[in-house]
Design an enzyme around this catalytic site. Structure first.
Site, mmCIF file in Angstrom:
data_model
loop_
_atom_site.group_PDB
_atom_site.id
_atom_site.type_symbol
_atom_site.label_atom_id
_atom_site.label_comp_id
_atom_site.label_asym_id
_atom_site.label_seq_id
_atom_site.Cartn_x
_atom_site.Cartn_y
_atom_site.Cartn_z
ATOM 1 N N ASP A 142 2.527 -2.064 8.496
ATOM 2 C CA ASP A 142 1.761 -0.842 8.744
ATOM 3 C C ASP A 142 0.481 -1.113 9.531
ATOM 4 O O ASP A 142 0.089 -2.269 9.725
ATOM 5 C CB ASP A 142 1.421 -0.132 7.418
ATOM 6 C CG ASP A 142 0.950 -1.116 6.330
ATOM 7 O OD1 ASP A 142 0.568 -2.251 6.671
ATOM 8 O OD2 ASP A 142 0.953 -0.731 5.156
ATOM 9 N N ASP A 166 -1.341 2.073 -7.153
ATOM 10 C CA ASP A 166 -0.568 3.285 -7.459
ATOM 11 C C ASP A 166 0.933 3.071 -7.237
ATOM 12 O O ASP A 166 1.704 4.024 -7.190
ATOM 13 C CB ASP A 166 -1.077 4.471 -6.616
ATOM 14 C CG ASP A 166 -0.907 4.251 -5.110
ATOM 15 O OD1 ASP A 166 -0.358 3.203 -4.703
ATOM 16 O OD2 ASP A 166 -1.311 5.142 -4.336
ATOM 17 N N GLU A 176 2.951 6.162 -0.231
ATOM 18 C CA GLU A 176 2.227 6.604 -1.420
ATOM 19 C C GLU A 176 3.139 7.372 -2.381
ATOM 20 O O GLU A 176 4.233 7.799 -1.984
ATOM 21 C CB GLU A 176 1.063 7.510 -0.979
ATOM 22 C CG GLU A 176 0.075 6.843 -0.034
ATOM 23 C CD GLU A 176 -0.854 5.856 -0.739
ATOM 24 O OE1 GLU A 176 -0.454 5.202 -1.716
ATOM 25 O OE2 GLU A 176 -2.013 5.740 -0.288
ATOM 26 N N HIS A 230 2.428 1.781 -4.540
ATOM 27 C CA HIS A 230 2.956 1.927 -3.177
ATOM 28 C C HIS A 230 3.396 0.597 -2.581
ATOM 29 O O HIS A 230 2.897 -0.470 -2.966
ATOM 30 C CB HIS A 230 1.954 2.635 -2.251
ATOM 31 C CG HIS A 230 0.728 1.851 -1.900
ATOM 32 N ND1 HIS A 230 -0.523 2.422 -1.814
ATOM 33 C CD2 HIS A 230 0.542 0.538 -1.591
ATOM 34 C CE1 HIS A 230 -1.402 1.507 -1.464
ATOM 35 N NE2 HIS A 230 -0.785 0.345 -1.331
HETATM 36 P P1 PGA Z 1 -4.033 -5.739 -1.908
HETATM 37 O O1 PGA Z 1 -3.244 -4.457 -1.371
HETATM 38 O O2 PGA Z 1 -3.156 -6.919 -1.609
HETATM 39 O O3 PGA Z 1 -5.289 -5.781 -1.128
HETATM 40 O O4 PGA Z 1 -4.236 -5.545 -3.374
HETATM 41 C C1 PGA Z 1 -1.906 -4.338 -1.653
HETATM 42 C C2 PGA Z 1 -1.339 -3.042 -1.111
HETATM 43 O O5 PGA Z 1 -2.064 -2.039 -1.072
HETATM 44 O O6 PGA Z 1 -0.163 -3.038 -0.738
#
Ligand code: PGA
Length: 259
Positions: free
Chosen positions: A67, A136, A143, A138
């Site tokens: 992304d 959350d 999301e 995702h």
């Molecule tokens: P993070 O993010 O590795 O910074 O915890 C993970 C994500 O949002 O996929």
């Protein structure tokens, strides 16, 4: 889904790096799906060390990232292209021309997303996809409430993701985090032949519980991995804490990995 539970994130990152190294050794022209965020940083460091020690070469590897923020230039220090260059690509011998990140400044983002999917297909599909998980639940920027059949598209970030990302990457300033992104879809991700997802720390306990022991639901898009035939979760004890069957998973995966 196999759940590998390690004492520390360092240990889990080493094992996950080994999975990537094994993949590239077995198929030097591997197509990798890569992730950003704080979670894979240690694993990427391990890959850098392995290349330096000539244990593996990424010369023929092609990569596609999950992304990119919509509206950020690749040169922006919070863009995911910039993150990949700084945290992985400059430490391994991959040809930068073979690395792909969605263009956050694309004039026609829908066209950009379609072309990205087509390019992955032309390359033969993703052999191994790396994932993190949001608090959350995702994966990529898919999301809660996103179809589990979704394809690469323009997506909208939840307030909780904006908060998480501001804390880590935008000097705490929520209003500087873009509210939209271009993201591979859940359906796109699940087409990868093998998937490894990393999850570390207490903040990921509920997300990991939902992904592994909750129902398959668009409320936790990572739960789609339950339907994947070769998905591996590498986590530390803190992230695995709420799993009902954690001792069983740990024993089963350690046996399969010969640990
Ligand atoms: P993070 O993010 O590795 O910074 O915890 C993970 C994500 O949002 O996929």
């Amino acid at each position: 889904m196999e759940i590998v539970i390690c004492k520390t994130r360092e240990e889990a990152s080493k094992l996950a790096a080994k999975a990537i190294i094994d993949q590239v050794k077995a198929k030097p022209k591997s197509v990798l799906g890569l992730a950003t965020g704080s979670t894979p940083v240690l694993m990427y460091k391990e890959l850098g060390k392995a290349v330096k020690a000539k244990k593996v070469s990424f010369r023929e590897v092609k990569s596609w990232n999950l992304d990119e923020y919509y509206g950020l230039a690749p040169t922006h220090d919070q863009s995911y292209r910039y993150f990949m260059n700084e945290n992985l690509f400059k430490f391994i011998d991959i040809n930068i021309k073979n690395t792909h990140v969605l263009n956050g400044l694309a004039k026609d983002p829908v066209k950009e997303c379609k072309a990205y999917e087509a390019a992955i297909k032309r390359a033969g599909g993703i052999d191994l996809q790396v994932l993190g998980i949001g608090s959350d639940g995702h994966i990529a920027f898919n999301e809660p409430g996103t179809s589990l059949a979704s394809r690469t598209s323009v997506v909208y970030l939840t307030p909780s993701t904006i908060k998480d990302n501001a804390r880590l990457f935008f000097k705490g300033k929520m209003d500087e985090v873009p509210t939209r992104a271009l993201s591979m879809g859940v359906g796109t991700i699940c087409e990868a032949k093998k998937i490894i997802l990393l999850a570390f720390g207490e903040g990921k306990q509920d997300a990991v519980k939902g992904m592994v022991e909750g129902g398959v639901s668009q409320f936790c898009t990572a739960s789609a991995l339950q339907m994947h035939p070769d998905a591996w979760v590498y986590c530390d004890e803190a992230a695995a804490k709420k799993l009902k069957l954690k001792y069983y998973y740990a024993w089963r995966s350690a046996t399969k990995l010969g640990l």
